[in-house]
Structures are given as C-alpha cells and as structure tokens.
Design a protein around this motif. Sequence first.
Motif, PDB file in Angstrom:
ATOM      1  N   PRO A 146       3.714   4.167   5.367  1.00 24.80           N
ATOM      2  CA  PRO A 146       2.380   3.885   4.724  1.00 24.80           C
ATOM      3  C   PRO A 146       1.901   2.437   4.701  1.00 24.80           C
ATOM      4  O   PRO A 146       0.599   2.180   4.599  1.00 24.80           O
ATOM      5  CB  PRO A 146       3.327   3.839   3.096  1.00 24.80           C
ATOM      6  CG  PRO A 146       4.611   4.283   3.302  1.00 24.80           C
ATOM      7  CD  PRO A 146       4.824   4.243   4.571  1.00 24.80           C
ATOM      8  N   TYR A 147       2.601   1.499   5.328  1.00 21.61           N
ATOM      9  CA  TYR A 147       2.215   0.241   5.372  1.00 21.61           C
ATOM     10  C   TYR A 147       1.767  -0.482   6.800  1.00 21.61           C
ATOM     11  O   TYR A 147       1.323  -1.256   7.070  1.00 21.61           O
ATOM     12  CB  TYR A 147       2.893  -1.059   4.592  1.00 21.61           C
ATOM     13  CG  TYR A 147       4.367  -0.626   4.966  1.00 21.61           C
ATOM     14  CD1 TYR A 147       5.238  -0.039   3.956  1.00 21.61           C
ATOM     15  CD2 TYR A 147       4.796  -1.452   6.048  1.00 21.61           C
ATOM     16  CE1 TYR A 147       6.440  -0.099   4.430  1.00 21.61           C
ATOM     17  CE2 TYR A 147       6.351  -1.497   6.158  1.00 21.61           C
ATOM     18  CZ  TYR A 147       7.080  -0.674   5.498  1.00 21.61           C
ATOM     19  OH  TYR A 147       8.552  -0.537   5.848  1.00 21.61           O
ATOM     20  N   ILE A 199      -5.335  -5.377  -5.291  1.00 18.54           N
ATOM     21  CA  ILE A 199      -4.094  -4.308  -5.048  1.00 18.54           C
ATOM     22  C   ILE A 199      -4.356  -3.226  -6.095  1.00 18.54           C
ATOM     23  O   ILE A 199      -4.288  -1.819  -5.454  1.00 18.54           O
ATOM     24  CB  ILE A 199      -2.735  -4.948  -5.181  1.00 18.54           C
ATOM     25  CG1 ILE A 199      -2.483  -6.010  -4.178  1.00 18.54           C
ATOM     26  CG2 ILE A 199      -1.641  -3.696  -5.457  1.00 18.54           C
ATOM     27  CD1 ILE A 199      -2.368  -5.277  -2.843  1.00 18.54           C
ATOM     28  N   LYS A 200      -4.572  -3.260  -6.937  1.00 16.61           N
ATOM     29  CA  LYS A 200      -5.133  -2.320  -8.141  1.00 16.61           C
ATOM     30  C   LYS A 200      -6.370  -1.503  -7.437  1.00 16.61           C
ATOM     31  O   LYS A 200      -6.234  -0.113  -7.340  1.00 16.61           O
ATOM     32  CB  LYS A 200      -5.369  -2.781  -9.425  1.00 16.61           C
ATOM     33  CG  LYS A 200      -5.762  -1.731 -10.523  1.00 16.61           C
ATOM     34  CD  LYS A 200      -6.035  -2.451 -11.771  1.00 16.61           C
ATOM     35  CE  LYS A 200      -6.368  -1.269 -12.756  1.00 16.61           C
ATOM     36  NZ  LYS A 200      -6.386  -1.706 -14.166  1.00 16.61           N
ATOM     37  N   LYS A 201      -7.365  -2.170  -6.851  1.00 18.05           N
ATOM     38  CA  LYS A 201      -8.552  -1.522  -6.702  1.00 18.05           C
ATOM     39  C   LYS A 201      -8.271  -0.621  -5.345  1.00 18.05           C
ATOM     40  O   LYS A 201      -8.821   0.535  -5.142  1.00 18.05           O
ATOM     41  CB  LYS A 201      -9.732  -2.715  -6.316  1.00 18.05           C
ATOM     42  CG  LYS A 201     -10.904  -1.910  -6.336  1.00 18.05           C
ATOM     43  CD  LYS A 201     -12.133  -3.185  -6.623  1.00 18.05           C
ATOM     44  CE  LYS A 201     -13.409  -2.683  -6.277  1.00 18.05           C
ATOM     45  NZ  LYS A 201     -14.314  -3.606  -5.793  1.00 18.05           N
ATOM     46  N   VAL A 202      -7.595  -1.158  -4.495  1.00 19.51           N
ATOM     47  CA  VAL A 202      -7.255  -0.693  -3.073  1.00 19.51           C
ATOM     48  C   VAL A 202      -6.624   0.751  -3.361  1.00 19.51           C
ATOM     49  O   VAL A 202      -6.731   1.676  -2.695  1.00 19.51           O
ATOM     50  CB  VAL A 202      -6.721  -1.577  -2.176  1.00 19.51           C
ATOM     51  CG1 VAL A 202      -5.225  -1.565  -2.080  1.00 19.51           C
ATOM     52  CG2 VAL A 202      -7.104  -1.260  -0.714  1.00 19.51           C
ATOM     53  N   HIS A 203      -5.585   0.635  -4.179  1.00 20.45           N
ATOM     54  CA  HIS A 203      -4.934   2.149  -4.461  1.00 20.45           C
ATOM     55  C   HIS A 203      -5.852   3.004  -5.296  1.00 20.45           C
ATOM     56  O   HIS A 203      -5.934   4.054  -4.932  1.00 20.45           O
ATOM     57  CB  HIS A 203      -3.535   1.637  -5.412  1.00 20.45           C
ATOM     58  CG  HIS A 203      -2.570   1.133  -4.655  1.00 20.45           C
ATOM     59  ND1 HIS A 203      -1.259   2.104  -4.496  1.00 20.45           N
ATOM     60  CD2 HIS A 203      -2.189   0.099  -4.130  1.00 20.45           C
ATOM     61  CE1 HIS A 203      -0.525   1.154  -3.823  1.00 20.45           C
ATOM     62  NE2 HIS A 203      -0.762   0.034  -3.771  1.00 20.45           N
ATOM     63  N   GLN A 204      -6.570   2.557  -6.399  1.00 24.94           N
ATOM     64  CA  GLN A 204      -7.010   3.297  -7.372  1.00 24.94           C
ATOM     65  C   GLN A 204      -8.225   3.706  -7.055  1.00 24.94           C
ATOM     66  O   GLN A 204      -8.787   5.119  -7.306  1.00 24.94           O
ATOM     67  CB  GLN A 204      -7.226   2.478  -8.797  1.00 24.94           C
ATOM     68  CG  GLN A 204      -7.524   3.459 -10.048  1.00 24.94           C
ATOM     69  CD  GLN A 204      -7.422   2.612 -11.029  1.00 24.94           C
ATOM     70  OE1 GLN A 204      -6.138   2.459 -11.417  1.00 24.94           O
ATOM     71  NE2 GLN A 204      -8.160   2.280 -11.777  1.00 24.94           N
ATOM     72  N   PHE A 253       1.020  -1.179   0.244  1.00 26.82           N
ATOM     73  CA  PHE A 253      -0.087  -0.150  -0.145  1.00 26.82           C
ATOM     74  C   PHE A 253       0.949   1.082   0.022  1.00 26.82           C
ATOM     75  O   PHE A 253       0.587   2.207   0.591  1.00 26.82           O
ATOM     76  CB  PHE A 253      -1.047  -0.022   1.203  1.00 26.82           C
ATOM     77  CG  PHE A 253      -2.096   1.007   0.974  1.00 26.82           C
ATOM     78  CD1 PHE A 253      -3.005   0.886  -0.149  1.00 26.82           C
ATOM     79  CD2 PHE A 253      -2.547   1.721   2.186  1.00 26.82           C
ATOM     80  CE1 PHE A 253      -3.952   1.527  -0.303  1.00 26.82           C
ATOM     81  CE2 PHE A 253      -3.652   2.517   1.757  1.00 26.82           C
ATOM     82  CZ  PHE A 253      -4.465   2.617   0.675  1.00 26.82           C
ATOM     83  N   VAL A 254       1.800   1.142  -0.584  1.00 25.60           N
ATOM     84  CA  VAL A 254       2.755   2.376  -0.747  1.00 25.60           C
ATOM     85  C   VAL A 254       2.514   2.788  -2.238  1.00 25.60           C
ATOM     86  O   VAL A 254       2.610   2.167  -3.106  1.00 25.60           O
ATOM     87  CB  VAL A 254       4.266   2.038  -0.953  1.00 25.60           C
ATOM     88  CG1 VAL A 254       5.153   3.335  -1.160  1.00 25.60           C
ATOM     89  CG2 VAL A 254       4.731   1.185   0.362  1.00 25.60           C
ATOM     90  N   PRO A 255       2.030   4.132  -2.271  1.00 28.66           N
ATOM     91  CA  PRO A 255       1.273   4.772  -3.463  1.00 28.66           C
ATOM     92  C   PRO A 255       2.430   5.107  -4.372  1.00 28.66           C
ATOM     93  O   PRO A 255       3.600   5.112  -4.279  1.00 28.66           O
ATOM     94  CB  PRO A 255       0.748   6.203  -2.924  1.00 28.66           C
ATOM     95  CG  PRO A 255       1.526   6.321  -1.665  1.00 28.66           C
ATOM     96  CD  PRO A 255       1.580   5.060  -1.145  1.00 28.66           C
ATOM     97  N   GLN A 256       2.187   4.926  -5.786  1.00 32.14           N
ATOM     98  CA  GLN A 256       3.040   4.700  -6.810  1.00 32.14           C
ATOM     99  C   GLN A 256       3.787   6.240  -6.921  1.00 32.14           C
ATOM    100  O   GLN A 256       4.980   6.633  -7.325  1.00 32.14           O
ATOM    101  CB  GLN A 256       2.550   4.544  -8.244  1.00 32.14           C
ATOM    102  CG  GLN A 256       2.027   2.921  -8.038  1.00 32.14           C
ATOM    103  CD  GLN A 256       1.417   2.614  -9.363  1.00 32.14           C
ATOM    104  OE1 GLN A 256       0.968   3.280 -10.454  1.00 32.14           O
ATOM    105  NE2 GLN A 256       1.513   1.254  -9.724  1.00 32.14           N
ATOM    106  N   GLN A 257       3.225   7.527  -6.199  1.00 30.70           N
ATOM    107  CA  GLN A 257       3.759   8.623  -6.118  1.00 30.70           C
ATOM    108  C   GLN A 257       4.641   8.691  -4.765  1.00 30.70           C
ATOM    109  O   GLN A 257       4.966  10.019  -4.548  1.00 30.70           O
ATOM    110  CB  GLN A 257       2.885   9.753  -6.367  1.00 30.70           C
ATOM    111  CG  GLN A 257       2.026   9.678  -7.729  1.00 30.70           C
ATOM    112  CD  GLN A 257       0.822   8.867  -7.492  1.00 30.70           C
ATOM    113  OE1 GLN A 257       0.517   8.164  -6.213  1.00 30.70           O
ATOM    114  NE2 GLN A 257      -0.022   8.745  -8.418  1.00 30.70           N
TER     115      GLN A 257
END
Lengths: 593, 537
Positions: B450-451, B337-342, B271-275
């Motif tokens: 973040p995690y 994972i995609k969903k929880v970020h996006q 859950f570390v965001p891509q930015q």
Amino acid sequence: MPTISVDKAALFKALEKEYTTEEFDELCFEFGIELDEDTSQSTKPEDKAQPPQLKIEIPANRYDMLCFEGIALNLRVFLEKQELPKWTLTPPKSGELETLTIKEETTKIRPLCSGVILRNIKFTQERYDSFISLQDKLHQNLARQRTLVSIGTHDLDTIKGPFTYEALPPEEIEFIPLNQTQKMNGKQLMEFYEKDKHLGRYLHIIRDSPVYPVIYDSNRTILSLPPIINGDHSKITLNTKNVLIEITALDKTKVEIVNHMLVAMFGGYAESIEPINIISPHNNESREAPDLSPREMQAEVDYLNQVTGLNLSTTGISKLLTRMGHTVAPAKADSKLLDVSVPISRADVLHQADIMEDLAIAYGFNKLPRFYPNKTAAVAAPLPINKLGDIVRFEAATAGWSEVMPLILCSHEENFEWLNRKDPGGLAVKLANPKTIEYQIVRTSLLPGLLKTINSNRHHAVPIKVFEVSDVAFIDHAQERKSRNERHFAAAIMGKTSGFEQVHGLLDRVMLMLRSVFITREDGLKKESLEGYWIEEVDDPTFLAGHAAAIKLKVADKTHVIGVFGILHPSVLHKFELQYPVSTLEINLEVFL
Amino acid sequence: MAGRQRGPVPVLEKQSRNLTQEVLDKLDTKEPLQTAEDFPDVSQQEIKAALDRLGSRSMVKYETKETEQVLLTEESEAIVQDGSHEFKVWEAAKQQGGIPVKGLKIEGRPDAWVKAGQGTAIRNKWIKKDGEKFVAVPDSVEDTVQEELKGIQETKSISDAKRLVDLKKRKLVTVGKVLAYSVTKGPSYAKEIPVEVTDLTADMLADGSWKEANFKPYNFNALGAQQNAGALHPLMKVRAEFRNIFFNQGFVEMPTGHFVDSGFWNFDALFVPQQHPARDMQDTFFISDPPKADRPRPDPDTEKQMDAMEAGSRKLFATDDKKETKPRNYEEYWDNIKKVHQEGAFGSIGYRYPWSEDETLRLVLRTHTTAVSTWVLHRLAEDPRPARYFSIDRVFRNETVDATHLAEFHQIEGVIADFGLTLGGLMKFLEDFFSKMGIENLRFKPAYNPYTEPSMEIFGYHVGLGKWVEIGNSGMFRPEMLEPMGLPKNMRVYGFGLSLERPTMIKYGVSNIRDLLGHKVDLNFIESNAAVRLDKN
C-alpha cells in the motif's frame, strides 16, 4: 494475498497457448502475480482426482483478478490477444428501469445499497461456480468478511419489482433462507445459524441491532437478509436467465467497486447489463447504478519517463498502457499530459504513480535500464544507543559470557509474579489481542528471557553464563506514543555455586570499560564532585535476603539507581524450574549516553 | 569433534607386559625387527601403539607392510581338527557296518556338511550302496583335504592360485589383509625411554634445566584446550555485517527506540487504509494499556539524536548560501493525511472512506520499522536534501507461531531520498547491496504494497537450493505518503527491506526460526557458530 484456483486447460485455451509450467510461471512473474502450484505436478490423491488446476496468488488490491474470468481477461489483454472490453449499460426495451427504494431506517444498520441486472446470461456449471466463488472472495477481501459490503444474487424472473430495502425488527422478518425448507423469523434465524461453520461468523454484524436490514419485492417476498443470507425463493440456478444483483454496504466507495467487479467479470456472459434506479432521497444517494464510464485522469509524460528511466513517445506509452487495460490519448490542451481512461475493473489505480507502475510492468521491470546516478554522497552515523549497546555486548562476550536473544513479549506472570515482583499498574505495556498467554505484555525486565533461555538449556554443562543487551518498554504518559523503550544490559549465571561474585565482577568490568570508577558509598555521598558507582545492600524479594545490591551511579552531581544484582531467591528458581543457584545482574544503559 | 582427544599424548601406562621395552630390547640385537616374526602373538593394535609411542620420540622408525593371509573358516577348522566330511562319513560307515542312505547324523557337523561329505565319499569310491545302506569300501583312506588345510593353517598361504580360488569358492578359506611392521632404530634410539618432562616451566628457565630436559612430545592430532569463551549471538553477528554494509554506503541509523507506535505513524501516514487487512486483529498487536496515542507532535529527544548523527553530513556539505528551512507543521500533516485518505489529494483520488481519528490514535506494537522511516522522512521535509537512512530492529506481528513465523522478528530497512530517482536506479543499488553478501543476478517481480508504487519483490538465485528465492521487498514510496509531509514532488524515495532472520536461516541452513531467535535457542549453537562474513562462503 488471495489464491485463486483455475482450470489449467481452460485457462491455456483462453490464452491460446499451451504453456509449460515454467513458461507460465515466467508470465506470472512478469505480470506480478504468482503461480503457487500446478496440480498436474502434484502426487496428492485429491489433486489427481480432478483436472489440473493452477493456483495463482493475486495481489491484494487486484479485485479484478479474483476469478477465472478476470485472470484470463487481464492476461489476454497483457498478451495483446484482445483489448479490454468497454462495458456499457442497456436500459430495458420498455424504457422503465427496475427501482429499488431505500428506506431511511436502514441508516441505523447498513445504509447503502446498489445493484445491477444481467439480462439473458448464459450459465454453465463452470461459470456458475466461478460466479459464486467470486462473491465469496470479494466478501473475504474487499468487503472485510461482509462487514463493509455484501452481495445477494437473485433470479429476477421469480420476483417482481419495484424493490424496497428496509430495516425491521428481527421478529417481523420471516422467510425461508436459502436451501432451507422451514420458514423462520430473524431471531430464529440467528439461533438456527449460530453453530453454522460458514455463516456463524457473520451473525455478529447485525445480531444485536434492534433492526435487521432486509430486501423485499413488490409482493413482500424477501430477497435477502444482508449480510447473512438470501431467501430460498429467488435463488439462482444454472437455468437462471436474468440475474438481479443487490449489494448492501457501509462504504460508498466499496459498494460501487464490488458492483463494477461483478459487471466486469460476468457482464460478458450476459446479453445486456441493465441499470437499476436507486431511490434514496434521505441521504442523497438516489441514482442510476452502476456507472460504468471509465474514470478519466491525467498523467505527465515526463513523470512516466523519468521514474522509469525511459524515453518513450506518447504513442509508445499509449501502446504499453493498453496492455494494462488503459485507454490513453495525448491531452488536447497540453502536449506534456496524457488523458488516461481507467476502466471500471481497475479500482487499484489511484494516482499517476499507479499508471507509471503499469507502464513499467508492461515494459518489463527486468528490462528497465539499471543505472544509479553518481551524484550524491552521504555521511554514515550509528545511533548512539546502539553504539553504546555494542560496546557493552563486546565487553560482556570478551569477559566470557554468551549472548542470547529471547523474545520481547512475555506473559504477565513471568515478568512479575515469578520474579516476586508486584505489578504496580501503569508500568508495563499490555497487549489487547494476543493469541497465546505467552504474549501478554512487553517485558519491563530482561530477566525472564534470560531465565527461560537457561531453562531451555538445562542439557548444557554448568556454569551457564548468558547476557543480553536489548530494550524493555515502560508506559510513559509524557510521550506521544505513551510509552518509551529503555536499553538494558542483563546477565545471569547458573552453576553449582551461586555465582554472586561473578555477576559482581562482570559489573565491575563493564563499569571499568565505560570509564566509571568504583567509589565507596561514603565517598559518593560526601564528596559532591566525585563521579563513579557504588553498590548498596538492598531488600528485594527477587533475591535471597542479604544477597542483593542496588547499583548507584553518580554523574554530573546526580545519583541514579541504575540496576540491581544478587542471588535469585529459591522461589524464583522454582518458578523458572532451575535446579542450580542463579545470580543475575540488570542495569539501565541509557544514563551512559 | 566428539571422540577426539584434547591435550598432550597419553601418559605411558604401566602394563602387565611392557611391550615398548621389549621392542627396544629386541632392536638391540636384531635390526630390522619384523613384528610378524618377532611378536607373532601380539595384536596389531597393541604393537602399533607401542611403535607410535616410540616413534613420536624418534626412538624407532618403522615401515608398514601389508600382507595377505589365507585364513581358515569355521568349517575348515573343524576339518583340521577331526578330518574332512567325507572322511567322517566313511569312518561312520566303517564303524557302524553301514549307514542309512538318508538322514545320517554326525556329531559336531551340520547336516549340509554331512550331505556334501557323503557325495564326495561316493565319488571317491570310499563308500557304495548295498541294499538300503551305504557301506565302506576300502579299509583305510588318506584324508588329503585335511592334510592340505593343516598346511594352510601353518603357513597361512597356498602356492597354487587355482586351488585358492577353489577353496575360497567352497568357503573353506578366506583371504585377509594383515598389517605388520619392519622396525629400525631411530635417531634417538636408546635402550630405555628416558625421563620426560611434560611442559616448559618457569623453574626450568630459572635453573637452566630446560637445556637437557627431554620434552614429552605433543599430540598434534588432538584438539587444544577448551577456551571458556564468551560468544555473540549469530543473528547479532549477521546484523553487524548488514550495519557495516549500510555504513559503507553512507547510511544514517534511524532512532527505532519505541516498540509501541500509533496507527498514525505505523499505518495512516503510510497511506495504509483503515480497513486494510494488515490492520486486522489477526495481524497486528493492539495495545490495551496505555489506551491511546496523542496526535503527532514534536519529539525533542529523538530530534536531538538525529541532529547529532547528521551533524557530520551538515558540516561536510555546508555552503555559504543560507538555506531556508520550513519548520514542520504537525497540524497540517494530520489534515493532509486525513484528506488524502478520505477525499483524495496530491493528485490521488484517495480511498474515499470516512477516516476515523480513533482508529489512527490506536496504539499498536509496530508491525514494521517503516513507521520510523516515515517519521524520519517527515523530518526531512524541513530541509529536503539527498539522504540515506537505515535501521535493523525488532517488529511484531500477531502471527500463529510455526517453523517460519514468530510473533517477533528483525526488520532490516533502508531508505534513500533524492531528486529524480529512477526505478532502474533502485534495482542497480540493490544489485550492489546484495552482491556484498554474495548474491548476484537479481530479478524483480511486480508486487503490491500500500505504501510503495511501484513495488518490487526482490528475487535472488540461490545456488544451494537451485531456484530463485524471494530475498526482500522494495519500491518507491507513494506520493500519497511523501507529499502530505511537505516533501517536494520531484523528491523520490526508495524503500527496501528484508528480515534479518531469513537470510541468516538460508545462509546457515537453519530450518526453524525458533532455533535462531527466542529462549529456545541452543546455547551450544550460539557458542560454536562461526564468525559471520557475508561476502565469504
């Protein structure tokens, strides 16, 4: 983590208490920020020249504490000096909102824009400086060096809406940039700021785009060229009454977070916060901005109590969470749930886990009951390769060799050319962005590290006998991560004579300890069932001709070449600047698993 | 240790004067022997060495006598030689028929002495002023000062204590301590040093000569023989201690055998965001070759290792009920994972940004071993049960190298999964963990990671530094990390970590990390570093 410098006297006045440095440090500790320095204790001339400052480290996700106002506000709420304000919007008396129209061309470069107007704001020098500094901090952190979001602020009384956000070829954009006297177009502006220490690093964000983002007022006065610079015309001063804030972005979520932060931190100095009508039909982003209503979410009473190990009533929870800025009430439908209103300033709250942490902070981490349930037992186990590695390490040390731990990253030269080895390509993992040439690849051999260690220890009496048991890595396309580690054992001896028979003897010793018997090559090849190892002369440019041997191991009818030992070639010694002969041994341990 | 001698006592050297033999000879006729009287011209060091040689062989015994001696200074030696300053002044006045009032020079005497002598001569009425000159008054004088000093030179003492103080004040004498010895025969006294053998040999055992042999005594003040010992690296010794602590608590070691990991395992799954700034080029080493990871998928080799390690616990905790296991679904994990970020999921609003597949498949050098913990926890979701895992292995950060930062270091990581864990339980566990290395009294500071949520920095009181120092990080993994794996909501997971280097540096007072890890480490430091016992000292 960002560090914010605030005026000590002003902060203590805001907190209504003269703290000692220790007391304030303690308050920070409990709240989860960190007092880095109190400059009143400093002896540096630059610190003595200004009133005492407190340098406070802020967690990276607390954008609402990146300025004096935010730190003072959050601490006041935490200390129950006040409740967090409820920020609300006030439309202008005329009822007509200012509008900002986003043109479709902006999708080519920076598609989003938001904004807000602060009416009748009262700036002082301190507030003004803090306002500028907050924008800078937001640009650095949340906005990732202005790439994702950038802010422009304008004296609304110098410009006239409606406003448009457009994307035009750089040559067509002409204006006087902030604090300049010369008019320049977009292209000239890039050249002008090329060498600018502050702005130069942002130019790349738009420089090569055929169109640049730009904001105009109804008289075609340029407000700003985001994310680079504002126009000089609309610049704000200490006397500015009405501030227009425009925020352009690539990221929908972050553009509103930035808007919220500016409102929450500086809305308090204004008479009213006025929304802007954003017209952006092409991407369905038309709206009134900003939306200041708190975010409503729910948290489970049991969850909050269980994880913190507490047994608090809803009232108790509610009271504690108020100190963290939340408004909490029992849910009407379900008594096990709480309705939590998360204020606009708390963009870091994503899940009820964050509410639970806030509860723990308000209660005091160090006051929580420390209790470990005695209900589970577990069975320990070592990783097999580590157990094997430790066996070899102990045997090598017992045999009189000293363990060293060089780095795993090395230069390409050290790993290949210096050892007279050719990079076949597709073997070593290569780094994309090393800061120095010392770190270009992940080593594929332990030898460079051993030889560098010997080189740094030339003051040590010879013979020098060192070893390492550790991992090298290879590219391996069969793996999900396209690479694999391999555990190696390597040793090197430097002395007045070559030490060839020493590394040979160490090999024999380690093999004996690993229950691998020495057999002759002929026997190994002849008798299929015979297990063991033998050595064979090998032609290897790393070593002196005729003084290198491949180590072959036969297990379960399979013959593996597990490594090589020999006297290093004098050209290798020359590269690693070693003045005595060196012999080395390196084997792969994975086959012994 | 420098300067200390190794091995047996030094061999008796042939000297021009055989002092040891002289002592033995003298003792034959005089006992006790007084070195001050009997060997007045031999230096204290020489006589002591001779007595020690004999003493170590029990041939003599001696007592040390410390006496005070009154010694002459350079000035008083000059007086003894030629007379006092006042005498010299009188003598000059007499011989030259008068001397100038100022500026009299006397050879071999500094002006200050001459001036003092002139004053004394006037007081003694040895000279008097006559016009522009001083002239001698009596024809002869008695130089009592010279006489007195001569006496002191002979006896090295003064009977009049007041006089001693006076002379000391005038810097004419000093008092020094002198060691002398009173020597008597020892139990093994003989008129000659007998023939000595240096060591017991096999031959002596065989022929029985050891019974009569006279063994040369061993020098118990020297170090023993240098051992050509190998050594383990200090960091690896500390690592062994930590491994033992983990093993004693039932932790299973995690398979950390890959330095390269994907953005997915190293960041996104945590859950570390891509930015996030940690994913900056400034902080993380990205890989240029190989270009890109595969999507997460089964890894049978690593699976096998884990199965083998956990066989013990499965056997021990086996029950008759058939437990249902839920095979891992990597597709679903990816989508979660995609969903929880996006968009947000599992009770979280997520980060709400467009999640990039390219970014998650970028290869990096792992920035933490938590990437491996994530893999292990995903595996645990097949059969959620209480579990403990640990690892100690190398991680990489694209740091600018300085005294406290290297691009590589070792991360110690522990993970505990169980149902219904509390935050206080983690504190209690860590109290116990750190008490095993002698750190009591922990305090916890809220922090951001973040995690983990809550995240706590661990502070321990360092007695040597007299302040609270950060000794590690800890927290409970976020639901956004655990629930996408398929772990049940009531299963909570503690995570805690510290570097191997930092506690080692604090414990052993190493101020530069490059003195501990890397090729610049001094081999002498490795070879002489004491065994590591975290619970002691």
